[in-house]
Design a protein around this motif. Sequence first.
Motif, short mmCIF file in Angstrom:
data_model
loop_
_atom_site.label_atom_id
_atom_site.label_comp_id
_atom_site.label_asym_id
_atom_site.label_seq_id
_atom_site.Cartn_x
_atom_site.Cartn_y
_atom_site.Cartn_z
N GLY A 257 0.53 -1.30 0.16
CA GLY A 257 0.33 -0.30 -0.14
C GLY A 257 1.03 1.13 0.10
O GLY A 257 0.15 2.53 0.36
N GLU A 258 2.29 0.84 -0.73
CA GLU A 258 3.05 1.99 -0.44
C GLU A 258 3.25 2.68 -2.42
O GLU A 258 3.05 1.45 -2.49
N TYR A 273 3.99 -3.26 7.90
CA TYR A 273 3.19 -3.53 7.40
C TYR A 273 2.64 -4.98 7.52
O TYR A 273 1.26 -4.78 7.60
N HIS A 304 -2.67 -2.62 4.85
CA HIS A 304 -2.96 -1.14 4.38
C HIS A 304 -2.58 0.23 5.52
O HIS A 304 -3.71 -0.23 6.62
N LYS A 305 -2.41 1.39 4.98
CA LYS A 305 -2.92 2.38 5.95
C LYS A 305 -4.34 2.74 6.34
O LYS A 305 -5.01 2.93 7.20
N ASP A 306 -5.30 2.78 5.09
CA ASP A 306 -6.85 2.50 5.05
C ASP A 306 -7.47 1.44 5.61
O ASP A 306 -8.54 1.27 6.23
N GLY A 307 -6.36 0.21 6.40
CA GLY A 307 -7.14 -1.01 6.61
C GLY A 307 -7.03 -2.02 6.70
O GLY A 307 -7.43 -2.74 6.90
N THR A 308 -7.06 -1.70 4.93
CA THR A 308 -7.47 -3.05 4.17
C THR A 308 -6.25 -4.13 3.70
O THR A 308 -4.75 -3.63 4.19
#
Length: 592
Positions: A257-258, A273, A304-308
């Motif tokens: 996610g980066e 992560y 991921h940062k969005d919680g995925t």
Amino acid sequence: MPTPSSRYLRTAFIVGLFVILCIGGFTYKHISELSQTSKVVKDNYSLRSELELIISNLKDAEIGHRGFLLTYDSLFLTPYKESLQKVNHNLSKLDTLIVPNGEQVEKLKELKNDIKKRFNNFDKSFSLANDDMVLTQDLLFLLHEGEIRMDRIRKDITEMLDLEQRLLTHNQEINEEKIGLTPLLFYGLLIVTLVILLLAYFKMTKDLKALKENNIELEIFEKLTKQSEIVSNTSTWVWYIEENEFEFSDNLYRLVGEEPQSFEPTLENFYKYVHEEDINHLGQQINLMMREEELPFTTYRVVHKDGTIRHLRAYSKLLDDTDGDKKMFGVTIDVTNEVENYRIIEQRNQELERTNKELSAFNYVASHDLQEPLRKIQTFMSRLETKEKDHISESGQLYIQRMKSASARMRMLIEDLLQYSRTNTSEKEYLKTNMNMLLEHAKMELLDSIEEKQAKIICDDLPTMEVISFQIQQLFINLISNSLKYSKEGVPPIIEITHQEVLSKDVEEIKESLYKFHHKITFKDNGIGFEQAYAEKIFLLFNRLHGKSEYSGTGIGLAICKKIVENHKGVIMAEGKPNVGATFIIYLPFLK
């Protein structure tokens, strides 16, 4: 591993170095030989000079000798003595100039001997000279002998000079020949060197062009690789073992996610992560990789940062490059869809298992609950026919017969459906079974029909095979029953059962099979046959080629046969010809 180009350049360098060394060696050799030849020529001239000096010094000695004999003046003895010393010095120089073991050595010995005798002659003549200077007879003899000795010395010197002249001429010829060959040799070696350098230049130019093209192809390949990683949700990474450093591809950053290269490629940064429940497991696998230098397939989750949450699977293997540096090349794949599909499959398997249980329940209902009312109907019709026959009209009795026939057909249909259902849902346990025994059981099952039709069954010896026993027995029963049912009126049925092993590639219908060998079992009869156009339709469920009034049956028997053969990963086919007979061919795979 060295490339052909590097091997060629290395060879060209070695050959060039060898040629340069050869040129140096040949140059040194020719210079040495020229120096040696020059020295020989110089020595030759020196030798000639010394011989001529010996003649001159001997003449000086004779002048002194004669002056003394004529004047008896000791002044004439001085040039005599000086000439003696000079001659001895000349002879010593000749010893150094003449090559040992040569022809000149013997001649030098003779010359020394003659000179020695000549000086002895001088000494004797001095002792015979008297005071009044009167020449005695002995003195005259010595003077005459001295002249002879002097002639011999001149002859020795002349021979030595002639020999030296020949040697000088020979050495000059050798020297000229070597001097003439040297430029040609140097020129030839120079040409060879230039050719090698030109070939090396053209090869290097060609290699540079190929290297440029390869670099362009590598750039294209790198771009395609990056694009394919994005499309296939894969990524790559490298662990440099000696330096303990990592290198991540751009898509590995995307999988967590980066943005590409947004953080330093280290384990500590990557662990940030990883799902907290999977960190310990992944850490153990990484430690194992560092010890064993290999990472087996390992699945873990990243957040991921969005919680995925995404599911990743990693694998790596050790590879040594040409420089001997150890590198671990790894691949990481996003398997989220695969994990989700697996869960869906698990759910569907559970649903299928429930469906199978429901089918089993249906089998029980069909075999008991459905057949029980049917049995009562048949029982009451039988009682009605027996006890109330006289009170029922003819049309009523006809209705009763039709009801009996319909109930019998219904019972047969229920039993066939149960059989077909069991073929689909029963446990598939493959055991080594004697096929001859299954065939005998099938014949015993149909013994009444066989005897009634007076049928003759001719069978080859069948092998032992890994099969589902009750299904293969049912297959034999259905095929034999089919031949008995559709036999010609008044003609005893003849059923021929044959077997052979075949190569799959030799048979059109099974040449795409994954198995190399198949058993071919053939059932052939002399019944009414059928049109070949119906060869595939007869295996369909409830499909009949004849009316109910002509031949009994439900149209399920051959469908059951096809299902059983498919359960064994085999193929069944039918061939027919009206009024000639039908042939059923079964191919069952096996491993040899």
